[in-house]
Design an enzyme around this catalytic site. Structure first.
Site, PDB file in Angstrom:
ATOM      1  CE  LYS A   1      -2.105  -0.921   3.756  1.00  0.00           C
ATOM      2  NZ  LYS A   1      -1.446  -2.265   4.111  1.00  0.00           N
TER       3      LYS A   1
ATOM      4  NE  ARG B   1      -4.044  -1.122   9.852  1.00  0.00           N
ATOM      5  CZ  ARG B   1      -2.996  -0.408   9.105  1.00  0.00           C
ATOM      6  NH1 ARG B   1      -2.959   0.628   8.735  1.00  0.00           N
ATOM      7  NH2 ARG B   1      -1.757  -1.061   9.247  1.00  0.00           N
TER       8      ARG B   1
ATOM      9  NE  ARG C   1       7.893  -2.745   5.665  1.00  0.00           N
ATOM     10  CZ  ARG C   1       6.477  -2.346   5.786  1.00  0.00           C
ATOM     11  NH1 ARG C   1       5.919  -1.909   4.690  1.00  0.00           N
ATOM     12  NH2 ARG C   1       5.744  -2.147   6.875  1.00  0.00           N
TER      13      ARG C   1
ATOM     14  NE  ARG D   1       6.699  -0.032   9.928  1.00  0.00           N
ATOM     15  CZ  ARG D   1       5.377   0.147   9.457  1.00  0.00           C
ATOM     16  NH1 ARG D   1       5.421   0.802   8.090  1.00  0.00           N
ATOM     17  NH2 ARG D   1       4.180  -0.439   9.991  1.00  0.00           N
TER      18      ARG D   1
ATOM     19  NE  ARG E   1       2.244  -4.549  11.191  1.00  0.00           N
ATOM     20  CZ  ARG E   1       3.012  -4.090  10.356  1.00  0.00           C
ATOM     21  NH1 ARG E   1       4.489  -4.475  10.672  1.00  0.00           N
ATOM     22  NH2 ARG E   1       3.050  -3.524   9.492  1.00  0.00           N
TER      23      ARG E   1
HETATM   24  P1  AMP Z   1       0.873   0.840   8.798  1.00  0.00           P
HETATM   25  O1  AMP Z   1       2.096   1.851   8.759  1.00  0.00           O
HETATM   26  O2  AMP Z   1      -0.152   1.173   8.116  1.00  0.00           O
HETATM   27  O3  AMP Z   1       1.321  -0.781   8.607  1.00  0.00           O
HETATM   28  O4  AMP Z   1       0.485   1.020  10.287  1.00  0.00           O
HETATM   29  C1  AMP Z   1       1.234   0.652  11.482  1.00  0.00           C
HETATM   30  C2  AMP Z   1       0.525   0.758  12.602  1.00  0.00           C
HETATM   31  O5  AMP Z   1      -0.014   2.002  12.888  1.00  0.00           O
HETATM   32  C3  AMP Z   1      -0.755  -0.327  12.774  1.00  0.00           C
HETATM   33  O6  AMP Z   1      -0.090  -1.701  13.244  1.00  0.00           O
HETATM   34  C4  AMP Z   1      -1.476   0.227  14.090  1.00  0.00           C
HETATM   35  O7  AMP Z   1      -1.015   0.031  15.033  1.00  0.00           O
HETATM   36  C5  AMP Z   1      -1.397   1.600  13.593  1.00  0.00           C
HETATM   37  N1  AMP Z   1      -2.284   2.013  12.391  1.00  0.00           N
HETATM   38  C6  AMP Z   1      -2.026   2.928  11.299  1.00  0.00           C
HETATM   39  N2  AMP Z   1      -3.498   3.183  10.661  1.00  0.00           N
HETATM   40  C7  AMP Z   1      -4.341   2.710  11.243  1.00  0.00           C
HETATM   41  C8  AMP Z   1      -5.935   2.517  11.555  1.00  0.00           C
HETATM   42  N3  AMP Z   1      -6.520   3.128  10.247  1.00  0.00           N
HETATM   43  N4  AMP Z   1      -6.473   2.347  12.617  1.00  0.00           N
HETATM   44  C9  AMP Z   1      -5.827   1.747  13.404  1.00  0.00           C
HETATM   45  N5  AMP Z   1      -4.621   1.784  13.660  1.00  0.00           N
HETATM   46  C10 AMP Z   1      -3.584   2.166  12.744  1.00  0.00           C
END
Ligand code: AMP
Length: 211
Positions: A13, A88, A127, A158, A169
């Site tokens: 994404k 999400r 990654r 990360r 996750r």
């Molecule tokens: P990402 O970078 O999109 O993989 O997001 C990393 C982390 O941020 C996720 O594992 C959640 O802990 C939090 N997070 C990001 N976007 C959301 C969302 N829309 N709703 C809830 N938690 C989020």
């Protein structure tokens, strides 16, 4: 163009949202990037959400909806945006609909990047990510530089890309985010793209679905 990119962690994404943003001249709105930025800056919000990100759990919907409401109301989002990592959960999708209605906007498209989990565990655990611009490097494909080739930022792994957090996750994705696919399919909005194809092929396929 107001676009949602849906997909599991590691589906691509972020990579695709950056390319779409550059191609269409609209901002990439990544809730993950916004949250990580707050954590880095040590803001009050950052302190509140840190534990969720470390565990790989979702941040509560109300906090996320506040963040997105604020972000989408800014000037640079007027002509459109690509949402990356949001919504999400079904309540977030419903909150987004309400927000768009208040702003007099409509979504243009919802694109789902389809993947399978073993490939994602492999992808995410190899990654490495630039702390500056979010660019991804694949440690299996080539040696990872200390500094980002695009912006010179520090490149590192990360915390939530470690294998055990990645599995958690993915479980959270299956339970809470995958139902959104049916939600948007039910609304007749969903377009599916093979997220395991090479980056360029995925990018072209997304643009093709946008017509
Ligand atoms: P990402 O970078 O999109 O993989 O997001 C990393 C982390 O941020 C996720 O594992 C959640 O802990 C939090 N997070 C990001 N976007 C959301 C969302 N829309 N709703 C809830 N938690 C989020």
């Amino acid at each position: 163009m107001r676009l949602i990119l849906l997909g599991a962690p590691g589906a691509g994404k972020g990579t695709q949202a950056r390319r779409i943003s550059a191609e269409l001249g609209i901002p990439q709105v990544s809730t993950g990037d916004i949250l990580r930025d707050h954590i880095r800056r040590g803001t009050e919000l950052g302190l509140r959400v840190r534990g969720y990100l470390d565990r790989g759990d979702l941040v509560p919907d109300s906090l996320i909806l506040d963040i997105v409401g604020d972000r989408l109301g800014r000037e640079d989002c007027r002509a459109g945006y690509v949402l990356d990592g949001f919504p999400r959960t079904v309540p977030q999708a419903e909150g987004l609909e309400a927000l768009l209605e208040r702003m007099g906007q409509r979504l243009s498209a919802v694109v789902a990047l389809e993947t399978e989990s073993e490939a994602l565990v492999r992808r995410l655990s190899s990654r490495w990510t630039c702390a500056g611009c979010g660019a991804d490097y694949n440690a299996m494909a080539a040696p990872v530089p200390d500094r980002c080739a695009s912006c010179g930022g520090v490149v590192g792994q990360r915390d939530d890309d470690r294998a055990e957090t990645v599995r958690h996750r993915l479980k959270v994705y299956e339970e809470q985010t995958a139902p959104l696919i049916l939600h948007y399919e039910g609304l007749g909005r969903l377009r599916r793209v093979d997220g395991l194809a090479p980056v360029e092929v995925v990018f072209r396929a997304i643009l093709a679905t946008l017509g």
